[in-house]
Design a protein around this motif. Structure first.
Motif, PDB file in Angstrom:
ATOM      1  N   ALA A 210      -5.785 -10.194  -0.634  1.00 25.43           N
ATOM      2  CA  ALA A 210      -5.995  -8.787  -1.020  1.00 25.43           C
ATOM      3  C   ALA A 210      -4.803  -7.942  -0.576  1.00 25.43           C
ATOM      4  O   ALA A 210      -4.327  -7.088  -1.313  1.00 25.43           O
ATOM      5  CB  ALA A 210      -7.283  -8.256  -0.400  1.00 25.43           C
ATOM      6  N   ASN A 213      -1.873  -8.297  -2.876  1.00 22.09           N
ATOM      7  CA  ASN A 213      -2.037  -7.689  -4.194  1.00 22.09           C
ATOM      8  C   ASN A 213      -2.045  -6.177  -4.148  1.00 22.09           C
ATOM      9  O   ASN A 213      -2.191  -5.538  -5.176  1.00 22.09           O
ATOM     10  CB  ASN A 213      -3.351  -8.165  -4.830  1.00 22.09           C
ATOM     11  N   ASN A 214      -1.953  -5.606  -2.956  1.00 25.20           N
ATOM     12  CA  ASN A 214      -2.036  -4.153  -2.832  1.00 25.20           C
ATOM     13  C   ASN A 214      -0.911  -3.585  -1.983  1.00 25.20           C
ATOM     14  O   ASN A 214      -0.324  -4.277  -1.167  1.00 25.20           O
ATOM     15  CB  ASN A 214      -3.384  -3.756  -2.228  1.00 25.20           C
ATOM     16  N   LYS A 215      -0.631  -2.318  -2.202  1.00 21.92           N
ATOM     17  CA  LYS A 215       0.381  -1.615  -1.409  1.00 21.92           C
ATOM     18  C   LYS A 215      -0.237  -0.325  -0.881  1.00 21.92           C
ATOM     19  O   LYS A 215      -1.122   0.255  -1.502  1.00 21.92           O
ATOM     20  CB  LYS A 215       1.582  -1.247  -2.290  1.00 21.92           C
ATOM     21  N   MET A 236      -9.016   2.574  -2.553  1.00 22.93           N
ATOM     22  CA  MET A 236     -10.152   1.785  -2.096  1.00 22.93           C
ATOM     23  C   MET A 236     -11.417   2.631  -2.144  1.00 22.93           C
ATOM     24  O   MET A 236     -12.420   2.252  -2.677  1.00 22.93           O
ATOM     25  CB  MET A 236      -9.937   1.300  -0.673  1.00 22.93           C
ATOM     26  N   ILE A 256      -2.837   1.077  -3.575  1.00 18.66           N
ATOM     27  CA  ILE A 256      -2.786   0.810  -5.015  1.00 18.66           C
ATOM     28  C   ILE A 256      -2.487  -0.658  -5.290  1.00 18.66           C
ATOM     29  O   ILE A 256      -1.876  -1.346  -4.478  1.00 18.66           O
ATOM     30  CB  ILE A 256      -1.755   1.701  -5.754  1.00 18.66           C
ATOM     31  N   ASN A 257      -2.947  -1.098  -6.448  1.00 24.44           N
ATOM     32  CA  ASN A 257      -2.734  -2.480  -6.829  1.00 24.44           C
ATOM     33  C   ASN A 257      -1.288  -2.722  -7.236  1.00 24.44           C
ATOM     34  O   ASN A 257      -0.683  -1.919  -7.931  1.00 24.44           O
ATOM     35  CB  ASN A 257      -3.668  -2.827  -7.993  1.00 24.44           C
ATOM     36  N   GLU A 258      -0.763  -3.838  -6.785  1.00 25.38           N
ATOM     37  CA  GLU A 258       0.610  -4.239  -7.078  1.00 25.38           C
ATOM     38  C   GLU A 258       0.918  -4.181  -8.582  1.00 25.38           C
ATOM     39  O   GLU A 258       1.972  -3.744  -8.998  1.00 25.38           O
ATOM     40  CB  GLU A 258       0.782  -5.670  -6.552  1.00 25.38           C
ATOM     41  N   ASN A 259      -0.049  -4.612  -9.407  1.00 32.08           N
ATOM     42  CA  ASN A 259       0.209  -4.691 -10.855  1.00 32.08           C
ATOM     43  C   ASN A 259       0.303  -3.315 -11.522  1.00 32.08           C
ATOM     44  O   ASN A 259       1.023  -3.141 -12.497  1.00 32.08           O
ATOM     45  CB  ASN A 259      -0.898  -5.489 -11.549  1.00 32.08           C
ATOM     46  N   ALA A 260      -0.455  -2.360 -10.978  1.00 32.45           N
ATOM     47  CA  ALA A 260      -0.492  -1.024 -11.590  1.00 32.45           C
ATOM     48  C   ALA A 260       0.674  -0.171 -11.106  1.00 32.45           C
ATOM     49  O   ALA A 260       0.927   0.921 -11.627  1.00 32.45           O
ATOM     50  CB  ALA A 260      -1.809  -0.350 -11.237  1.00 32.45           C
TER      51      ALA A 260
END
Ligand code: ATP
Ligand code: MG
Length: 286
Positions: A210, A213-215, A236, A256-260
């Motif tokens: 997790a 995948n997040n920053k 979150m 925030i999610n890494e992909n977004a």
């Protein structure tokens, strides 16, 4: 002696480094002396066995090891009675069919009655059966990619990552038949004590994944932009908003999610965010 879990990992190969990194990121320290078959963790009730990857599902099924890390391709191919307990997301690769570059391959039925070399006869034969193709499978354990050029087979089915091995052997990839990643497997009937250790390990792995995948994001914004900015941030829970010394300004913190990531950054800037900081998260406890 108190309970311990035995973890089988690949001794040396494409799974080893990422397996060891994951274990370290879970805060488990152990001395992985080179050439050592067995080593005990210093701060977790676990013992590691370094093995050839092909042997790992069998050892876990037999209970010699309680759990193990293998490629899903090897898990399916060896067909041992073990449970897939968690996907690990590394050592991603695909198992593909390839034919000589000059062939005018159009569809799967072109492989009907053809000879195919592979180290994955089970996965291949399942795939062919599913698609009602009858072909002659030649099982070979290594250097599958040379089979067509020496006249052994018409096609191959092998692991591909970049495709450069296929290329240098005059082959082209024509169908992906299986996508694989490293997985955590377990003996189906662990004792309650060992199951508890496994649960603890999986919990740690999830926190590590997790976090990756997040920053964590921090930014400054004028107060009147807060509503718009918080609507852009899929945090979150709700973001943390702290007043700044400068009148009319706040600092907003969120995850925030890494992909977004890049989309969100652009939108935040457009909404008036300044001094944006994005920092890695080490662990994220869900
Ligand atoms: P061993 O000596 O332990 O039997 P091996 O040569 O059979 O090792 P490796 O080549 O180290 O196996 O690959 C181990 C696993 O890593 C494969 O089963 C597959 O799941 C994955 N893998 C293989 N090739 C790649 C690749 N190019 N990129 C990423 N993952 C890969
Ligand atoms: Mg192997």
């Amino acid at each position: 002696m108190s309970e311990m879990i035995r973890i089988a990992i690949q001794k040396s190969g494409r799974l080893s480094e990422d397996s060891l990194n994951l274990i370290r990121e879970c805060g488990i320290q152990f001395n992985n002396g080179t050439g050592k078959l067995k080593s005990e963790a210093a701060n977790f009730p676990a013992e590691f066995l370094s093995l050839r990857d092909d042997d790992i599902p069998g050892y876990v099924a037999d209970g010699v090891a309680d759990i193990g890390i293998v490629g899903e391709n090897v898990l399916i191919e060896t067909h041992q009675k073990v449970d897939l307990v968690h996907r690990l997301g590394f050592s991603k690769c695909r198992l593909s069919l390839a034919v000589p570059r000059g062939d005018d391959y159009r569809q799967l039925t072109d492989l009907h009655q053809k000879r195919i070399a592979t180290s994955y006869p089970r996965i291949l034969s399942n795939f062919l059966q599913e698609h009602k193709i009858e072909a002659d499978i030649h099982e070979i354990s290594g250097s599958v990619e040379i089979a067509p050029s020496i006249g052994l087979t018409d096609a191959i089915c092998d692991i591909v990552s970049s495709g450069s091995t296929l290329m240098s052997n005059g082959l082209k990839e024509v169908e992906v038949i299986f996508r694989s990643e490293a997985v955590l497997i377990a003996h189906p009937n662990l004792s309650p004590a060992r199951q508890q250790i496994l649960d603890k390990l999986i919990f740690r792995i999830k926190s590590v994944q997790a976090a990756k995948n997040n920053k964590y994001i921090l930014l400054n914004a004028p107060k009147d932009a807060v509503a718009q900015i918080t609507s852009i941030l899929p945090g979150m829970k709700s973001p943390t908003i702290v007043p700044l010394a400068e009148e009319g300004w706040v600092s907003i913190h969120s995850v925030i999610n890494e992909n977004a990531f890049w989309d969100i950054i652009d939108n935040l800037r457009a909404a008036g965010a300044q001094g944006i900081l994005v920092v890695p998260i080490e662990k994220m406890i869900m």
